[in-house]
Motif scaffolding. Structure first.
Motif, PDB file in Angstrom:
ATOM      1  N   ILE A   1       0.842  -1.199   0.000  1.00  0.00           N
ATOM      2  CA  ILE A   1       0.000   0.000   0.000  1.00  0.00           C
ATOM      3  C   ILE A   1       0.877   1.248   0.000  1.00  0.00           C
ATOM      4  CG2 ILE A   1      -1.741   1.323   1.277  1.00  0.00           C
ATOM      5  CD1 ILE A   1      -2.700  -1.325   2.498  1.00  0.00           C
TER       6      ILE A   1
ATOM      7  N   MET B   1       0.142  11.057  -0.147  1.00  0.00           N
ATOM      8  CA  MET B   1      -0.375  12.150   0.678  1.00  0.00           C
ATOM      9  C   MET B   1      -0.017  13.506   0.076  1.00  0.00           C
ATOM     10  SD  MET B   1      -1.838  10.705   3.397  1.00  0.00           S
ATOM     11  CE  MET B   1      -2.433   9.258   2.518  1.00  0.00           C
TER      12      MET B   1
ATOM     13  N   PHE C   1      -0.761  17.231   0.252  1.00  0.00           N
ATOM     14  CA  PHE C   1      -1.382  18.308   1.018  1.00  0.00           C
ATOM     15  C   PHE C   1      -1.283  19.629   0.261  1.00  0.00           C
ATOM     16  CE2 PHE C   1      -0.072  15.120   4.215  1.00  0.00           C
ATOM     17  CZ  PHE C   1      -1.334  14.807   4.688  1.00  0.00           C
TER      18      PHE C   1
ATOM     19  N   ARG D   1       0.783  13.607  -8.497  1.00  0.00           N
ATOM     20  CA  ARG D   1       0.054  12.635  -7.692  1.00  0.00           C
ATOM     21  C   ARG D   1      -0.331  11.402  -8.510  1.00  0.00           C
ATOM     22  NH1 ARG D   1      -5.347  12.031  -7.058  1.00  0.00           N
ATOM     23  NH2 ARG D   1      -5.809  14.071  -7.918  1.00  0.00           N
ATOM     24  N   VAL D   2      -0.896  11.631  -9.684  1.00  0.00           N
ATOM     25  CA  VAL D   2      -1.336  10.506 -10.508  1.00  0.00           C
ATOM     26  C   VAL D   2      -0.131   9.716 -11.030  1.00  0.00           C
ATOM     27  CG1 VAL D   2      -2.582   9.862 -12.608  1.00  0.00           C
ATOM     28  CG2 VAL D   2      -3.531  11.607 -11.083  1.00  0.00           C
TER      29      VAL D   2
ATOM     30  N   HIS E   1      -1.505  -1.343  -4.163  1.00  0.00           N
ATOM     31  CA  HIS E   1      -2.676  -0.493  -3.916  1.00  0.00           C
ATOM     32  C   HIS E   1      -2.232   0.941  -3.621  1.00  0.00           C
ATOM     33  CE1 HIS E   1      -5.323  -3.985  -3.304  1.00  0.00           C
ATOM     34  NE2 HIS E   1      -4.464  -4.484  -2.455  1.00  0.00           N
ATOM     35  N   VAL E   2      -3.111   1.891  -3.889  1.00  0.00           N
ATOM     36  CA  VAL E   2      -2.833   3.284  -3.573  1.00  0.00           C
ATOM     37  C   VAL E   2      -3.980   3.869  -2.753  1.00  0.00           C
ATOM     38  CG1 VAL E   2      -2.367   5.588  -4.504  1.00  0.00           C
ATOM     39  CG2 VAL E   2      -1.539   3.561  -5.725  1.00  0.00           C
ATOM     40  N   ARG E   3      -3.669   4.391  -1.601  1.00  0.00           N
ATOM     41  CA  ARG E   3      -4.635   5.184  -0.832  1.00  0.00           C
ATOM     42  C   ARG E   3      -4.119   6.615  -0.869  1.00  0.00           C
ATOM     43  NH1 ARG E   3      -7.231   2.409  -1.869  1.00  0.00           N
ATOM     44  NH2 ARG E   3      -8.390   4.298  -2.005  1.00  0.00           N
ATOM     45  N   GLU E   4      -5.040   7.589  -0.948  1.00  0.00           N
ATOM     46  CA  GLU E   4      -4.477   8.924  -1.084  1.00  0.00           C
ATOM     47  C   GLU E   4      -5.335  10.030  -0.505  1.00  0.00           C
ATOM     48  OE1 GLU E   4      -3.553   9.431  -5.243  1.00  0.00           O
ATOM     49  OE2 GLU E   4      -5.630   9.448  -5.865  1.00  0.00           O
ATOM     50  N   THR E   5      -4.695  11.174  -0.340  1.00  0.00           N
ATOM     51  CA  THR E   5      -5.430  12.373  -0.011  1.00  0.00           C
ATOM     52  C   THR E   5      -4.953  13.439  -0.968  1.00  0.00           C
ATOM     53  OG1 THR E   5      -6.352  13.588   1.841  1.00  0.00           O
ATOM     54  CG2 THR E   5      -3.964  13.510   1.726  1.00  0.00           C
ATOM     55  N   ALA E   6      -5.885  14.301  -1.381  1.00  0.00           N
ATOM     56  CA  ALA E   6      -5.554  15.228  -2.453  1.00  0.00           C
ATOM     57  C   ALA E   6      -5.549  16.684  -2.013  1.00  0.00           C
ATOM     58  CB  ALA E   6      -6.519  15.049  -3.620  1.00  0.00           C
ATOM     59  N   GLU E   7      -5.929  16.960  -0.770  1.00  0.00           N
ATOM     60  CA  GLU E   7      -6.027  18.375  -0.433  1.00  0.00           C
ATOM     61  C   GLU E   7      -5.838  18.649   1.044  1.00  0.00           C
ATOM     62  OE1 GLU E   7      -8.954  21.185  -2.836  1.00  0.00           O
ATOM     63  OE2 GLU E   7      -9.544  19.082  -2.745  1.00  0.00           O
TER      64      GLU E   7
ATOM     65  N   SER F   1       0.434   2.184   5.885  1.00  0.00           N
ATOM     66  CA  SER F   1       0.930   1.926   4.537  1.00  0.00           C
ATOM     67  C   SER F   1       2.358   1.398   4.561  1.00  0.00           C
ATOM     68  CB  SER F   1       0.859   3.215   3.717  1.00  0.00           C
ATOM     69  OG  SER F   1       1.391   4.296   4.466  1.00  0.00           O
TER      70      SER F   1
ATOM     71  N   ARG G   1       2.414  -6.383   8.126  1.00  0.00           N
ATOM     72  CA  ARG G   1       3.020  -6.576   6.805  1.00  0.00           C
ATOM     73  C   ARG G   1       3.916  -7.794   6.752  1.00  0.00           C
ATOM     74  NH1 ARG G   1      -0.251  -5.186   4.510  1.00  0.00           N
ATOM     75  NH2 ARG G   1       0.374  -3.897   2.782  1.00  0.00           N
TER      76      ARG G   1
ATOM     77  N   ARG H   1     -10.699   8.001   7.030  1.00  0.00           N
ATOM     78  CA  ARG H   1     -10.923   7.537   5.663  1.00  0.00           C
ATOM     79  C   ARG H   1      -9.793   6.623   5.192  1.00  0.00           C
ATOM     80  NH1 ARG H   1      -9.122   9.668   0.974  1.00  0.00           N
ATOM     81  NH2 ARG H   1      -8.575  11.660   1.933  1.00  0.00           N
ATOM     82  N   VAL H   2      -8.567   7.066   5.396  1.00  0.00           N
ATOM     83  CA  VAL H   2      -7.433   6.269   4.938  1.00  0.00           C
ATOM     84  C   VAL H   2      -7.312   4.979   5.752  1.00  0.00           C
ATOM     85  CG1 VAL H   2      -4.921   6.254   4.665  1.00  0.00           C
ATOM     86  CG2 VAL H   2      -6.236   8.273   3.996  1.00  0.00           C
TER      87      VAL H   2
ATOM     88  N   CYS I   1      -7.216   1.471   3.915  1.00  0.00           N
ATOM     89  CA  CYS I   1      -6.067   0.570   4.022  1.00  0.00           C
ATOM     90  C   CYS I   1      -6.489  -0.783   4.595  1.00  0.00           C
ATOM     91  CB  CYS I   1      -4.987   1.201   4.896  1.00  0.00           C
ATOM     92  SG  CYS I   1      -4.161   2.568   4.085  1.00  0.00           S
TER      93      CYS I   1
ATOM     94  N   ASN J   1      -7.880  -2.704   1.763  1.00  0.00           N
ATOM     95  CA  ASN J   1      -6.775  -3.128   0.882  1.00  0.00           C
ATOM     96  C   ASN J   1      -6.001  -4.297   1.490  1.00  0.00           C
ATOM     97  OD1 ASN J   1      -5.736   0.145  -0.435  1.00  0.00           O
ATOM     98  ND2 ASN J   1      -7.241  -1.289  -1.208  1.00  0.00           N
ATOM     99  N   MET J   2      -5.810  -4.258   2.812  1.00  0.00           N
ATOM    100  CA  MET J   2      -5.032  -5.323   3.466  1.00  0.00           C
ATOM    101  C   MET J   2      -5.755  -6.672   3.416  1.00  0.00           C
ATOM    102  SD  MET J   2      -3.193  -3.468   6.712  1.00  0.00           S
ATOM    103  CE  MET J   2      -2.133  -2.022   6.433  1.00  0.00           C
TER     104      MET J   2
ATOM    105  N   GLU K   1     -13.807   5.858  -3.584  1.00  0.00           N
ATOM    106  CA  GLU K   1     -14.185   6.740  -2.496  1.00  0.00           C
ATOM    107  C   GLU K   1     -14.565   8.135  -2.937  1.00  0.00           C
ATOM    108  OE1 GLU K   1     -10.966   6.590   0.341  1.00  0.00           O
ATOM    109  OE2 GLU K   1      -9.562   7.591  -0.966  1.00  0.00           O
TER     110      GLU K   1
ATOM    111  N   ARG L   1       9.357  -0.395  10.066  1.00  0.00           N
ATOM    112  CA  ARG L   1       8.142  -0.416  10.857  1.00  0.00           C
ATOM    113  C   ARG L   1       8.364  -0.988  12.257  1.00  0.00           C
ATOM    114  NH1 ARG L   1       2.633  -0.856   9.402  1.00  0.00           N
ATOM    115  NH2 ARG L   1       3.271  -0.427   7.277  1.00  0.00           N
TER     116      ARG L   1
ATOM    117  N   ARG M   1      -6.982   5.193 -10.911  1.00  0.00           N
ATOM    118  CA  ARG M   1      -6.379   6.424 -10.387  1.00  0.00           C
ATOM    119  C   ARG M   1      -7.318   7.545 -10.783  1.00  0.00           C
ATOM    120  NH1 ARG M   1      -4.754   4.058  -7.707  1.00  0.00           N
ATOM    121  NH2 ARG M   1      -5.309   5.877  -6.535  1.00  0.00           N
TER     122      ARG M   1
ATOM    123  N   TYR N   1       0.074   7.740 -18.420  1.00  0.00           N
ATOM    124  CA  TYR N   1      -0.021   7.090 -17.105  1.00  0.00           C
ATOM    125  C   TYR N   1      -0.989   5.928 -17.053  1.00  0.00           C
ATOM    126  CZ  TYR N   1       1.864  11.618 -15.390  1.00  0.00           C
ATOM    127  OH  TYR N   1       2.613  12.742 -15.169  1.00  0.00           O
TER     128      TYR N   1
END
Lengths: 338, 338, 338
Positions: A46, A50, A52, A59-60, A72-78, A101, B35, B59-60, B64, B67-68, B75, B336, C74, C100
């Motif tokens: 993962i 992130m 910010f 990001r993409v 996998h990708v988890r993300e925040t965009a702002e 992650s 992990r 949210r993350v 995650c 995903n795990m 989302e 980790r 994505r 991408y």
């Protein structure tokens, strides 16, 4: 350098063999980025992507690079969606997010923030840019592009001549790229900028001390004529006292087909970190060069995926396994290569 | 309780065996969250992670956790991007969105909204928080953390003493945690709050009726000294008539290393739901405790992933299969565990 | 038509056999959308889900459809996070972003923008809507829903009667749906709209020229009584000079259980593109029909996933392989079919 588990925060952490190791691994990523093969090397891993600060393309690009390795990708965009706005320290954010992650890419508007975050993180952190400070994956992909473009013309980075054009005072990309080029031998830098927007003296001194030739000029025509590569930048209007002041420089540092043909050698590679401002009043790199074979700006963006895949593979120590966990792509990929 | 296909909306839907079942499954998730192994139990499943209110960490964490277990996550991160703003009912949103996914996590600013949404959903819904009302996965991870921390000290939840500190009137986390602790035996609650911010009388009555001891005090030093765990909260400034009024309470309910050493027993576990406000004027839990072995706040955040994995596994009925669909992680996971 | 590698930009690019091919493939996606089977046909593929305008439901629907075929997604959810705001051309954005991913879905507020983007893209582009212009996957799912609903009543699209109700001047959904229906034989269109909000004359002419019967009326009761399907739309208040002007039409074009029972034939299918505005002053389709068996609006939304899966499978040329790369779902999927 052992890449396993390290943070990627600055180009200054690399020696030349490190850079070449990254580039060799990036080369090995081509079958995946060109969608000939699918790798499962990071199947189940993962990425915490992130951001910010707004940035669609970086990001993409990072997210796709991780997906191409099977993760996998988890993300925040702002920034607006972040508890960072509620007075939480970067230390706390890092301790928490690094529990979710396997690796984190972070962009943040404040210089130094990514290093501060990385110091508290329990997983490796790759900088996606921290304000005016650093954007190391951009500098790496720029240099990787130079290497590839010159190789296709049977030249090498050692001994090359590069013209850097525009606002060399404020642009973090030209600063970082210069510091990577410093690791090579016998580079000629043609720095083309108005007096007020010259490359910081500290960097010029570093380059000269390392044995490179640095020529500075305000004359676009003069600066352009003797280069293997020219690297254009945007006049960073927002850094000027007034629009009028910025207007003084506008138009003197544009490149279009006519100027290229008249002043540049026929094989000169054209680069730009993108996005370029294609509005008429800005237009530092004209659309009339879009079909020119030496325009490398889109190959440059493509190379970003390769370099980011390489960074993930090296830091997570799967560079040797990427080729083992593969299957061919089963879907249509034709148009990409037209 | 049969977890298969249910909604998770409130801590009040659980009896003690239900809570213990969740915790046992959470325990079994450790190899994945740490992990060591990758699970494919939910390979192909889709989580709709619907956050109609900003929340990076919750949210993350949910994403995650999914995903795990091998699943995909789709989302939304903000109310501004939602058709809910165009006058659509929660009923319609639920009917539509539940056609896209296998399970939904929803956060929404309005109390009661998640239950309303769940009633119309065709797939199970887990609350990610509905305003001042409930945040059940937070209460579960808090209690799970207490269990683990006390077990490592050879104690148990039954018979434990807990100090709850700060704004006990407004904090939904202490309300929900109290209601979960109520299911156990012989708990001593030391409620440390100013007169105006006391725990609601209804909850105190419930706890006493269930046979627990509840002591209330405004005196921090007095309340701190006899606990296995202390649970700190933020003074919820925004609920006060004025900043001046909030200032009355500020500073009386801080914990730092000096206060801890002087007033708490040496083994007392320190908890906080996070984010903590580390700005000097707030600072309910000082950074000088960051390296203290009894500071459980980051383990608490890590436990959130385990508890959320358990909820997904139970509701989607794969708790028994998670261990069957595994392979070892192939990438670097060393830092980790430093 | 060979779908392999094409862009999906407009319903006008299709002939009837193309539409039927899409629908046949959509039918074959049911085991996956109903969560009986998981497909890995697009395992390793990446969708760039680029929404430069807010849209939770369309964005998530496309993303889930891609996940259901085994691919990664994505995405970007807002114009504010895009370099498009920094003066970058759609040409540049397309050249970069198409490096991408394997396929792109794009929504953008400006009419024509998606086609402009697609022209520069190196991978296929599916329109997710470009302002007032087109939203082809919506029109396809509308027609697919009509086909399925009528088939369940042993009727077919050829020879059907459809009532379109409301603001037929501004609604892109009714325009595109009409142009798809035009490809069939002997349709009767009952267009129910106030004089000022009539279907554009150009479209009416096209329909008549293709041999269909078009009846126009301002009288709701009259227009409703002779249809196999009625398709309701929102009075698009924002297009009127004033709210007062819009109020003239309000209430004359509502459907509720009483009106339906009184004026429609018992088997008439009720459709709406959603979201419907369920606030009292709008309320074009009343909640009191929510349990009515002929209310197809939520089946319509579900069908969106099938149609989008079909588009992905056709364009990426895996329609024949979707059934080969399957395994049964292992998790709870019961409630979906209650």
């Amino acid at each position: 350098m052992d890449f396993c588990g390290i943070d990627i925060l600055s180009v200054q952490q690399f020696e030349r063999p490190d850079v070449e190791r990254i580039f060799d691994v990036a080369d090995s990523m081509e079958p995946f980025a060109q969608r000939k093969q699918v790798s499962k090397a990071l199947d189940g891993a993962i990425l915490g992507n992130m951001f910010f600060e707004p940035s669609t393309r970086t990001r993409v690009s990072f997210g796709c690079a991780f997906n191409m390795l099977g993760g996998h990708v988890r993300e925040t965009a702002e920034i607006g969606t972040s508890s960072i706005t509620k007075g939480e320290s970067l230390y706390d954010s890092a301790r928490v997010i690094s529990g979710y992650s396997d690796i984190i890419v972070m962009r943040h508007p404040r210089a130094g923030s990514v290093a501060e975050f990385a110091a508290a993180s329990r997983v490796p952190v790759i900088s996606g840019g921290d304000g005016v400070n650093e954007h190391p994956s951009q500098a790496l992909l720029d240099l990787y592009t130079i290497r590839k473009e010159l190789e296709s013309k049977r030249r090498s980075i050692d001994g090359m001549r590069i013209g850097m054009v525009g606002d060399l005072k404020h642009g973090r990309t030209v600063h970082s790229l210069s510091r990577l080029l410093k690791l090579y031998r016998g580079i000629t830098f043609n720095l083309i900028a108005p007096q007020q927007l010259r490359m910081p003296g500290e960097i010029v001194a570093e380059l000269r001390e390392a044995g490179h030739e640095v020529r500075e000029t305000e004359n676009m025509a003069k600066g352009l004529h003797d280069n293997d590569t020219i690297y254009l930048t945007r006049i960073q209007e927002e850094r000027f006292e007034s629009r009028l002041e910025a207007d003084i420089y506008r138009g003197r540092f544009r490149l279009n087909r006519a100027i290229y043909t008249r002043h540049c050698q026929p094989n000169t590679v054209i680069m730009h970190p993108l996005p370029r401002d294609t509005r008429a009043e800005a237009n530092e790199l004209d659309d009339d060069l879009n079909q020119h074979p030496n325009l490398a700006i889109f190959r440059q963006a493509d190379n970003g995926v390769l370099v980011r895949m390489a960074l993930f593979a090296l830091v997570l120590d799967v560079a040797g396994e990427v080729q083992q966990q593969v299957h061919p792509t089963r879907w249509y990929t034709g148009r990409r290569f037209e």
